[in-house]
Write an enzyme that holds these catalytic residues in place. Structure first.
Site, mmCIF file in Angstrom:
data_model
loop_
_atom_site.group_PDB
_atom_site.id
_atom_site.type_symbol
_atom_site.label_atom_id
_atom_site.label_comp_id
_atom_site.label_asym_id
_atom_site.label_seq_id
_atom_site.Cartn_x
_atom_site.Cartn_y
_atom_site.Cartn_z
ATOM 1 N N HIS A 56 0.846 -1.328 -0.100
ATOM 2 C CA HIS A 56 0.190 -0.108 0.037
ATOM 3 C C HIS A 56 0.810 1.199 -0.061
ATOM 4 O O HIS A 56 2.241 1.281 0.088
ATOM 5 C CB HIS A 56 -0.919 -0.028 1.179
ATOM 6 C CG HIS A 56 -0.363 0.018 2.569
ATOM 7 N ND1 HIS A 56 0.477 -1.091 3.166
ATOM 8 C CD2 HIS A 56 -0.643 1.108 3.352
ATOM 9 C CE1 HIS A 56 0.890 -0.537 4.426
ATOM 10 N NE2 HIS A 56 0.380 0.530 4.432
ATOM 11 N N HIS A 58 1.379 3.841 1.986
ATOM 12 C CA HIS A 58 2.185 4.573 3.048
ATOM 13 C C HIS A 58 3.645 4.758 2.918
ATOM 14 O O HIS A 58 4.214 3.718 2.398
ATOM 15 C CB HIS A 58 1.604 4.071 4.369
ATOM 16 C CG HIS A 58 0.355 4.367 4.840
ATOM 17 N ND1 HIS A 58 -0.346 3.714 5.708
ATOM 18 C CD2 HIS A 58 -0.334 5.397 4.386
ATOM 19 C CE1 HIS A 58 -1.702 4.322 6.014
ATOM 20 N NE2 HIS A 58 -1.713 5.262 5.081
ATOM 21 N N ASP A 60 6.251 4.464 4.979
ATOM 22 C CA ASP A 60 6.939 3.461 5.753
ATOM 23 C C ASP A 60 7.081 2.179 5.030
ATOM 24 O O ASP A 60 7.580 1.240 5.376
ATOM 25 C CB ASP A 60 6.570 3.455 7.151
ATOM 26 C CG ASP A 60 5.089 2.776 7.495
ATOM 27 O OD1 ASP A 60 4.266 3.348 6.764
ATOM 28 O OD2 ASP A 60 5.108 1.802 8.090
ATOM 29 N N HIS A 61 6.277 2.186 4.038
ATOM 30 C CA HIS A 61 6.285 0.752 2.843
ATOM 31 C C HIS A 61 6.888 1.244 1.650
ATOM 32 O O HIS A 61 6.889 0.255 0.923
ATOM 33 C CB HIS A 61 4.471 0.377 2.974
ATOM 34 C CG HIS A 61 4.076 -0.077 4.279
ATOM 35 N ND1 HIS A 61 3.942 -1.244 4.499
ATOM 36 C CD2 HIS A 61 3.913 0.641 5.197
ATOM 37 C CE1 HIS A 61 3.552 -1.379 5.806
ATOM 38 N NE2 HIS A 61 3.476 -0.122 6.148
ATOM 39 N N HIS A 110 -7.350 -0.470 5.957
ATOM 40 C CA HIS A 110 -6.285 0.435 6.178
ATOM 41 C C HIS A 110 -5.992 1.571 5.171
ATOM 42 O O HIS A 110 -6.050 2.605 5.896
ATOM 43 C CB HIS A 110 -4.847 -0.575 6.547
ATOM 44 C CG HIS A 110 -3.815 0.288 6.917
ATOM 45 N ND1 HIS A 110 -3.581 0.903 8.292
ATOM 46 C CD2 HIS A 110 -2.686 0.502 6.394
ATOM 47 C CE1 HIS A 110 -2.267 1.370 8.251
ATOM 48 N NE2 HIS A 110 -1.840 1.373 7.332
ATOM 49 N N ASP A 133 -0.136 -4.034 6.458
ATOM 50 C CA ASP A 133 -0.676 -3.381 7.605
ATOM 51 C C ASP A 133 -2.318 -3.900 7.648
ATOM 52 O O ASP A 133 -2.915 -3.089 7.985
ATOM 53 C CB ASP A 133 -0.655 -1.714 7.706
ATOM 54 C CG ASP A 133 0.744 -1.456 7.826
ATOM 55 O OD1 ASP A 133 1.481 -2.120 8.013
ATOM 56 O OD2 ASP A 133 1.092 0.007 7.630
ATOM 57 N N HIS A 171 4.541 -4.967 10.910
ATOM 58 C CA HIS A 171 5.118 -4.292 12.078
ATOM 59 C C HIS A 171 4.876 -5.173 13.214
ATOM 60 O O HIS A 171 4.361 -6.100 13.358
ATOM 61 C CB HIS A 171 4.060 -3.088 12.452
ATOM 62 C CG HIS A 171 4.160 -1.731 11.463
ATOM 63 N ND1 HIS A 171 4.924 -1.106 11.732
ATOM 64 C CD2 HIS A 171 3.398 -1.645 10.327
ATOM 65 C CE1 HIS A 171 4.710 -0.015 10.506
ATOM 66 N NE2 HIS A 171 3.766 -0.363 9.746
#
Ligand code: ZN
Ligand code: FE
Length: 259
Positions: A56, A58, A60-61, A110, A133, A171
């Site tokens: 996805h 975001h 941090d990905h 999410h 996530d 995570h």
């Protein structure tokens, strides 16, 4: 074929799952939010980067994409609309990575673009799920973009998979998730024993992941919203009886946001 799957720690609590081919020449990473640990791992082992899988949008990905594309020229798969994703995937898309075929699920909740990657186990010890996530060990992702009904429908795609499926989430939230799970599902003995075993892993500095679908079905409150115990917890939060599973899920998810 895949010889090993390694969780590369990144940021505070991310894992960049790194699949290493059995030819010892190439690797694939899932959700490389930070390029630095990926570069260090690949370069110290003389590995190339043949593929990247994104779940996805975001940061941090996806934050490592531009750097890793420039350095290694991998094939990049993921949802449509993300800079650097060369091949946009949809529900039912198939992707071959290191000779292993993955099927794509669309799992909105999410985020609306969230997808997951599943391998049925025909070319590996166990079936494999990379779920970003969406599903966490003993938890699930926050609903930033989707509705409770969407997230519940997405999680049901996972619960239909074989119980032995190895669940690779992004995570290390497990202990915090378990603290909430015990509050929401207090009389679940499987959950009590899981708290002990996961705590031990963290004390030894080991990841709690991958999990298995069987363990999640037994202990994850977000997969257990059809159980009377979770309906009772949701009911006591709302101050009225709740029977509808989506309503149970919505109440439990909202409670977790404030926990
Ligand atoms: Zn995210
Ligand atoms: Fe994340």
């Amino acid at each position: 074929m895949i010889s090993r799957i390694h969780p590369l720690p990144a940021f505070r609590d991310n894992y960049i799952w790194t699949l290493i081919g059995d030819d010892g020449a190439n690797a694939c990473v899932v959700d490389p939010g930070d390029p630095a640990p990926v570069r260090e791992f690949l370069d110290s082992r003389g590995l190339g980067l043949s593929d990247i899988l994104i779940t996805h949008h975001h940061h941090d990905h996806t934050g490592g994409l531009a750097d890793l594309i420039g350095g290694y020229q991998p094939r990049v798969y993921g949802p449509a609309g993300i800079a650097g994703v060369a091949e946009a995937l949809r529900e039912g898309s198939r992707v071959a990575v290191l000779g292993v075929e993955f099927t794509v699920f669309e799992v909105p909740g999410h985020t609306l673009d969230h997808i997951a990657y599943y391998h049925d186990g025909s070319a590996h010890r166990d079936p494999l799920l990379f779920c970003g996530d969406t599903l966490f060990a003993a938890g699930c992702g926050r609903l930033f973009e989707g509705s409770p009904a969407q997230m519940l429908a997405s999680l049901r795609k996972f619960t239909a998979l074989p119980p032995a499926t190895a669940v690779h989430c992004t995570h290390e939230y497990t202990l915090a998730n378990l603290a909430f799970a015990v509050a929401a599902d207090p009389d679940n003995p499987a959950l009590r024993s899981r708290v002990e075993s996961e705590r031990k892993k963290r004390e030894q500095g080991r990841p709690t992941l991958p999990s298995t679908l069987a363990l999640e079905l037994a202990t994850n409150p977000f997969l257990r919203c059809g159980e009377a115990a979770l309906a009772a917890s949701a009911g006591s939060r709302l101050g009225r009886p709740v029977t509808d599973e989506t309503e149970v899920f919505a109440a439990i998810r909202k409670w977790k946001d404030q926990f």
